[in-house]
Design an enzyme around this catalytic site. Structure first.
Site, PDB file in Angstrom:
ATOM      1  N   ARG A 145      -7.933  -5.155  -3.016  1.00 51.01           N
ATOM      2  CA  ARG A 145      -7.214  -3.493  -3.944  1.00 51.01           C
ATOM      3  C   ARG A 145      -8.040  -3.102  -5.367  1.00 51.01           C
ATOM      4  NH1 ARG A 145      -2.361  -2.817  -1.961  1.00 51.01           N
ATOM      5  NH2 ARG A 145      -1.775  -4.070  -0.842  1.00 51.01           N
TER       6      ARG A 145
ATOM      7  N   CYS B 199       0.776  -1.536  -0.104  1.00 50.38           N
ATOM      8  CA  CYS B 199      -0.079  -0.368   0.077  1.00 50.38           C
ATOM      9  C   CYS B 199       0.642   1.263  -0.172  1.00 50.38           C
ATOM     10  CB  CYS B 199      -0.745   0.294   1.165  1.00 50.38           C
ATOM     11  SG  CYS B 199      -2.160  -1.134   1.260  1.00 50.38           S
TER      12      CYS B 199
HETATM   13  C1  BEZ Z   1       0.082  -4.483   1.629  1.00 49.04           C
HETATM   14  O1  BEZ Z   1       2.097  -4.173   1.704  1.00 49.04           O
HETATM   15  O2  BEZ Z   1       0.412  -3.786   1.320  1.00 49.04           O
HETATM   16  C2  BEZ Z   1       0.018  -5.516   1.835  1.00 49.04           C
HETATM   17  C3  BEZ Z   1       0.537  -6.818   1.648  1.00 49.04           C
HETATM   18  C4  BEZ Z   1      -0.581  -7.814   1.762  1.00 49.04           C
HETATM   19  C5  BEZ Z   1      -1.559  -7.262   2.356  1.00 49.04           C
HETATM   20  C6  BEZ Z   1      -2.539  -6.703   3.042  1.00 49.04           C
HETATM   21  C7  BEZ Z   1      -1.636  -5.030   2.656  1.00 49.04           C
END
Ligand code: BEZ
Length: 243
Positions: A138, A55
């Protein structure tokens, strides 16, 4: 992956629907969506959670491209299932500490919605329980100046988005509207466009004889659409740049 069949049924918005309405608190103040964005394109996008690495890379990329989207009359609105103070702390940390792919000191000036209640996320089908019951996937919604959903793209938690593609989509949607055409696979400004399907035998015949239209067969017709003409029409506030 074990399937969770116990979740409540939530209707998903569809392409062509009016964007579901909501009022929300954001890092840039309160918003009334989509009314506050009437007259602009908007990309409404969700993130699983604050302080997560994928994110963070996405937020930095979007923030660094914000001017480019704004030049295409497109505003950005983010959402993650966290509270306002967490959002503020995360955005401050990004600006102060995170350097990624040459981006640093990145200030996020578009709104990030607080959605700890998941009210907005549920309205937009951003919670997909067999992926995660409390984190938004997402999602990316492209909403037109009349508040209609024109494209939706969903990615899983583990997959960061391709922002060149998001930009290509906003330009292609506007080009299709402005010039009443469709855009073929991998289209970019300057490429030929598709002339809509012939609705009668007469139109099909006319198309085959039109010197400006290249028909491989009656149903597969393309025409040239000048790159500068496309970009000048869409990027109204800017000299034409490389897209
Ligand atoms: C992230 O790094 O944004 C992420 C990765 C896996 C699950 C949720 C967020």
């Amino acid at each position: 992956m074990e399937q969770n069949q116990e979740y409540e049924t939530i209707s998903m918005p569809r392409i062509g629907d009016a964007a579901p309405e909501f009022k929300a608190v954001t890092t840039q103040g309160d918003i009334n969506f989509p009314a506050d964005y009437k007259g602009s394109w908007v990309i409404l996008f969700s993130h699983p959670a604050d302080f997560t690495p994928v994110c963070t890379s996405e937020f930095m990329t979007f923030a660094s491209m914000e001017d480019k989207f704004n030049e295409a009359n497109c505003k950005l609105v983010g959402l993650s299932i966290d509270g306002l103070y967490s959002h503020i702390a995360w955005l401050r940390t990004i600006k102060e500490k995170i350097e990624y792919k040459g981006m640093k000191n990145i200030e996020v000036t578009f709104p990030l919605i607080e959605d700890i209640s998941m009210n907005v996320a549920k309205k937009y089908g951003m919670i997909q329980p067999n992926e995660d019951t409390t984190k938004a996937v997402r999602a990316v919604f492209f909403i037109d100046p009349k508040g209609i959903i024109r494209t939706m793209i969903y990615y899983p938690l583990s997959l960061g988005r391709n922002f060149d593609e998001l930009y290509r989509v906003i330009i292609a949607l506007q080009a299709a509207d402005e010039f009443d055409v469709a855009t073929p696979a991998d289209w970019r400004p300057g490429d030929d466009v598709i002339v809509g399907p012939a609705g009668s035998c007469g139109t099909a015949q006319d198309r085959m004889q039109d010197d400006d239209i290249d028909c491989k067969d009656w149903f597969f017709c393309t025409k040239k659409l000048d790159k500068d003409m496309v970009l000048n029409r869409i990027l109204k506030n800017k000299l034409v740049a490389e897209v």
